[in-house]
Write a protein that holds these residues in place. Structure first.
Motif, PDB file in Angstrom:
ATOM      1  N   UNK A  86       4.667  -0.487  44.391  1.00  0.00           N
ATOM      2  CA  UNK A  86       3.883   0.164  45.425  1.00  0.00           C
ATOM      3  C   UNK A  86       4.267  -0.453  46.765  1.00  0.00           C
ATOM      4  N   UNK A  87       4.380   0.385  47.766  1.00  0.00           N
ATOM      5  CA  UNK A  87       4.832  -0.123  49.051  1.00  0.00           C
ATOM      6  C   UNK A  87       4.436   0.788  50.184  1.00  0.00           C
ATOM      7  N   UNK A  88       4.708   0.325  51.380  1.00  0.00           N
ATOM      8  CA  UNK A  88       4.490   1.186  52.538  1.00  0.00           C
ATOM      9  C   UNK A  88       5.735   1.168  53.397  1.00  0.00           C
TER      10      UNK A  88
ATOM     11  N   UNK B 108       4.392   4.539  49.490  1.00  0.00           N
ATOM     12  CA  UNK B 108       5.265   5.024  48.427  1.00  0.00           C
ATOM     13  C   UNK B 108       4.849   4.371  47.121  1.00  0.00           C
ATOM     14  N   UNK B 109       4.604   5.196  46.131  1.00  0.00           N
ATOM     15  CA  UNK B 109       4.231   4.673  44.821  1.00  0.00           C
ATOM     16  C   UNK B 109       5.309   5.055  43.835  1.00  0.00           C
ATOM     17  N   UNK B 110       5.907   4.062  43.229  1.00  0.00           N
ATOM     18  CA  UNK B 110       6.998   4.309  42.285  1.00  0.00           C
ATOM     19  C   UNK B 110       6.517   4.039  40.878  1.00  0.00           C
ATOM     20  N   UNK B 111       6.843   4.948  40.009  1.00  0.00           N
ATOM     21  CA  UNK B 111       6.516   4.739  38.608  1.00  0.00           C
ATOM     22  C   UNK B 111       7.822   4.783  37.855  1.00  0.00           C
ATOM     23  N   UNK B 112       8.142   3.745  37.158  1.00  0.00           N
ATOM     24  CA  UNK B 112       9.388   3.777  36.407  1.00  0.00           C
ATOM     25  C   UNK B 112       9.182   3.176  35.028  1.00  0.00           C
ATOM     26  N   UNK B 113       9.650   3.890  34.061  1.00  0.00           N
ATOM     27  CA  UNK B 113       9.567   3.307  32.731  1.00  0.00           C
ATOM     28  C   UNK B 113      10.739   2.356  32.610  1.00  0.00           C
ATOM     29  N   UNK B 114      10.560   1.308  31.836  1.00  0.00           N
ATOM     30  CA  UNK B 114      11.615   0.312  31.696  1.00  0.00           C
ATOM     31  C   UNK B 114      12.926   0.963  31.296  1.00  0.00           C
ATOM     32  N   UNK B 115      13.991   0.624  31.960  1.00  0.00           N
ATOM     33  CA  UNK B 115      15.288   1.237  31.709  1.00  0.00           C
ATOM     34  C   UNK B 115      15.825   0.914  30.327  1.00  0.00           C
ATOM     35  N   UNK B 116      16.828   1.665  29.925  1.00  0.00           N
ATOM     36  CA  UNK B 116      17.549   1.404  28.671  1.00  0.00           C
ATOM     37  C   UNK B 116      16.611   1.259  27.482  1.00  0.00           C
ATOM     38  N   UNK B 117      15.838   2.299  27.275  1.00  0.00           N
ATOM     39  CA  UNK B 117      14.992   2.337  26.092  1.00  0.00           C
ATOM     40  C   UNK B 117      15.812   2.534  24.837  1.00  0.00           C
ATOM     41  N   UNK B 118      15.172   2.317  23.752  1.00  0.00           N
ATOM     42  CA  UNK B 118      15.630   2.955  22.535  1.00  0.00           C
ATOM     43  C   UNK B 118      14.493   3.832  22.050  1.00  0.00           C
ATOM     44  N   UNK B 119      14.825   4.826  21.301  1.00  0.00           N
ATOM     45  CA  UNK B 119      13.788   5.640  20.664  1.00  0.00           C
ATOM     46  C   UNK B 119      13.346   4.891  19.409  1.00  0.00           C
ATOM     47  N   UNK B 120      12.079   4.642  19.323  1.00  0.00           N
ATOM     48  CA  UNK B 120      11.619   3.847  18.176  1.00  0.00           C
ATOM     49  C   UNK B 120      11.195   4.711  16.998  1.00  0.00           C
ATOM     50  N   UNK B 121      10.909   5.956  17.310  1.00  0.00           N
ATOM     51  CA  UNK B 121      10.453   6.786  16.193  1.00  0.00           C
ATOM     52  C   UNK B 121      10.631   8.262  16.530  1.00  0.00           C
TER      53      UNK B 121
ATOM     54  N   UNK C 179      -2.918   5.722  37.985  1.00  0.00           N
ATOM     55  CA  UNK C 179      -3.384   4.577  38.759  1.00  0.00           C
ATOM     56  C   UNK C 179      -2.387   4.263  39.861  1.00  0.00           C
ATOM     57  N   UNK C 180      -1.122   4.277  39.523  1.00  0.00           N
ATOM     58  CA  UNK C 180      -0.097   3.994  40.526  1.00  0.00           C
ATOM     59  C   UNK C 180      -0.112   5.062  41.613  1.00  0.00           C
ATOM     60  N   UNK C 181      -0.258   6.278  41.177  1.00  0.00           N
ATOM     61  CA  UNK C 181      -0.298   7.365  42.132  1.00  0.00           C
ATOM     62  C   UNK C 181      -1.469   7.201  43.105  1.00  0.00           C
ATOM     63  N   UNK C 182      -2.617   6.919  42.543  1.00  0.00           N
ATOM     64  CA  UNK C 182      -3.785   6.703  43.391  1.00  0.00           C
ATOM     65  C   UNK C 182      -3.593   5.514  44.318  1.00  0.00           C
ATOM     66  N   UNK C 183      -2.936   4.495  43.809  1.00  0.00           N
ATOM     67  CA  UNK C 183      -2.700   3.318  44.629  1.00  0.00           C
ATOM     68  C   UNK C 183      -1.990   3.709  45.914  1.00  0.00           C
ATOM     69  N   UNK C 184      -1.089   4.657  45.807  1.00  0.00           N
ATOM     70  CA  UNK C 184      -0.391   5.130  46.997  1.00  0.00           C
ATOM     71  C   UNK C 184      -1.355   5.693  48.015  1.00  0.00           C
TER      72      UNK C 184
END
Lengths: 358, 358
Positions: free
Chosen positions: A311-313, A126-139, A109-114
């Motif tokens: 998302x930006x231009x 420009x479409x940026x996709x970023x997973x929230x930083x500083x994860x922990x592995x939950x499983x 969806x983000x990609x298409x938004x671009x």
DNA sequence: TTTTAGCACTCCTTTCATTCAAGTGCTAAA
DNA sequence: TTTAGCACTTGAATGAAAGGAGTGCTAAAA
């Protein structure tokens, strides 16, 4: 700082920026008097313009040209003068039809938004996709492939997973993997990485006996998976739109831009901003030399308190900010609400009823 | 078809293409005689050039300019005239240092290869990563997340894995997932998708009783995962290199290129080629209008009989083919052997001992 | 028969001067 | 405080002229 500008100066500045954004020619005093919005002679306007230039809001490309806004001029314009642009029915339709196709992952969806942004605004998107930083592995989950290989699956949060193929020197079997899986889930899952001290790791290795050697490569993968930068992704669409603006055709501007598009790290930095609404970076304001003459407008996409992208231009400083801002705000919020659990319907950020003709 | 050219004509054609590639100016008869490689007068060479033009190998930008190669001229050059370029020590070092950092996934290696290619050749590089089409899923693994969600891991072959989050309306637990996992591994793993007929699916659903409803969404994911197009990925590096070649600075060439870079589907098609060695597409040979004036040189990366990607460069027809071909061949083969199981050392395709000064 | 010298011709590129128009700053008057 | 008037600056557009690179063709030489 801004209140040093009289209302009339502001009106003149606004008129100049508006006109310059529209057609790209330096605007002179005569053009303004002809536009009928001022009942002043060109001489008066000339005086005002000279003062605006002295104050740093305008500049002259050369003596016998009109004035164009400086970065400061644009800044004042977007902060104080710019009017809201109401998206037209057609534009809304285009955005909505994109948002409704929400079948896919948020990445898509983000990609298409671009793509949609680039088309709608006629600037590079420009479409940026970023997973929230500083994860922990939950499983953790391990899948047997053959004696020397298995698949390591790391679930991060409830929304993302990463996989790694692990090659082992020690032969393994299903049973060993179950044991290893259990150890990982007990000792590592849900923990912050800083808790993985050496003694802690040694304790884990003790549990595994002969298979202790498997731990350290796995931990390496965990670090990689959790590493903040790992999961950033950035798509650029409509690069060819740059060519429609003469400011990029000359000098090295185009090269600067294309070069920056290649160095994604640098681009990511531009998107590191605190604000939650639309952010506008004009020219070198952020200290990036390659941005001279260009502006970046973007907004984070926040779903349930987490930033999942943006998302930006990007285009010339002489950009139709008001339209761009409206479009970005609508799209960013639209994506966010499309992914808010439970909310099937979009809630447009503003109620656009009377489309602007621009 | 080619044998209509006398050896002398071939030598002249080669000299012209070489010279034109080097400095981009149309080459005239005088320049050739001055280069000392022919003991002929300019008049003689002029006659030969006129004939080469009549045969379609050369053309004149205008009456009073020298000749430049046509697409046919380049074609003949790369097929029959071009000399091998031996990579210099420095160039080999650059390529090798990239190949040695083989820690990462093949995806990353291919991506990096693009960057290195762009730098080394000074043309825009394209790195294609494609998982082998028409996979089967070889193994399933389900990971419990919570009552309504689990992670579906599909291992395809021994080298790739895909994950999907599945949301269920029926509550599930570990036990149910184990059962489902077993059913999937028994009925679906390793099977070609065409064997998944409706009666077959119904048989599976019978095994699952209350949880039969889970099958159909999972099968949908399987189809998606196996779908050929799903896993293609393409990175473009060094777009700014285009600007170094005057052929892109004028007219709409640059726009054509940038536009094509945005339409990745179109680009992928260019990489659909049978040959296993370096492929050279000159101008519109492949029927793509946007390629007019540009050439694409690439080579598939084949690991263990499977095509895992490709690496190539795109630039003006006036391209240093011999250097580019050498670099691409070396890199593509290098990546392949870096990933050939068991083979730790690279085996360079040719033994380069005497570097060319170019 | 092939090669070469000579020459007229074409056409692009560069240079230079000229003109034109737009816009300015400044001064003095309203 | 505003405005009319005017001299001045400067880039863009135009066109003529010069220069140069390269060609094709013809006729003579090898």
């Amino acid at each position: 700082m801004y209140n040093e500008l009289s209302p009339r100066k502001q009106a003149i500045l606004k008129a100049i920026v508006d006109a310059y954004i529209e057609n790209g020619d330096p605007v002179g005093s005569k053009a303004l008097t002809q536009s009928k919005q001022f009942v002043l002679s060109s001489a008066t306007i000339r005086n005002e313009m000279a003062e605006l230039e002295a104050l740093g809001y305008l500049e002259q490309p050369h003596t016998s040209a009109g004035r164009i806004p400086t970065e400061l001029g644009y800044r004042f314009y977007v902060d104080a003068l710019m009017q809201d642009y109401a998206l037209s029915q057609g534009e809304l339709a285009e955005l909505n039809s994109m948002l409704k196709a929400k079948s896919a992952e948020i990445d898509k969806l983000i990609h298409n938004a671009g793509k949609v942004m680039a088309n709608l605004t006629n600037y590079t998107a420009i479409a940026v996709k970023q997973s929230p930083g500083r994860n922990t592995v939950t499983r953790f989950s391990l899948t047997y492939i053959d004696e020397r290989n298995f698949l390591l699956v790391m679930v991060c949060g409830k929304r993302s997973a990463k996989t790694r193929f692990v090659h082992t020197d020690v032969p393994v079997n299903e049973e060993v993997l179950r044991m290893l899986e259990q150890v990982l889930n007990n000792f590592v899952a849900g923990k912050d990485l800083s808790t993985l001290t050496l003694p802690y790791l040694m304790q884990m290795e003790q549990c595994l006996g002969n298979y202790a050697g498997l731990i350290s490569p796995i931990i390496k993968f965990v670090y990689e998976a959790v590493d903040k930068d790992e999961e950033r992704d950035l798509h650029i669409d409509g690069v060819d739109k740059l060519l429609e603006y003469p400011e990029f055709m000359e000098s090295g501007k185009l090269k600067d831009m294309l070069g920056m598009f290649d160095r994604k790290d640098e681009l990511f930095e531009l998107f590191d901003e605190e604000g939650d609404d639309v952010t506008i970076c004009i020219g070198r304001e952020k200290g990036v030399e390659a941005m001279a003459g260009s502006s970046l407008v973007f907004k984070k996409i926040v779903v349930g308190g987490k930033t999942v992208g943006a998302v930006g231009v990007i285009g010339p400083c002489r950009m139709d900010y008001s339209k761009v801002v409206s479009a970005i705000r609508y799209l960013s919020d639209g994506i966010a609400s499309a992914f808010l659990p439970g909310s099937g319907q979009l809630t447009p950020p503003s109620a656009p009823d009377e489309p602007n003709k621009h």
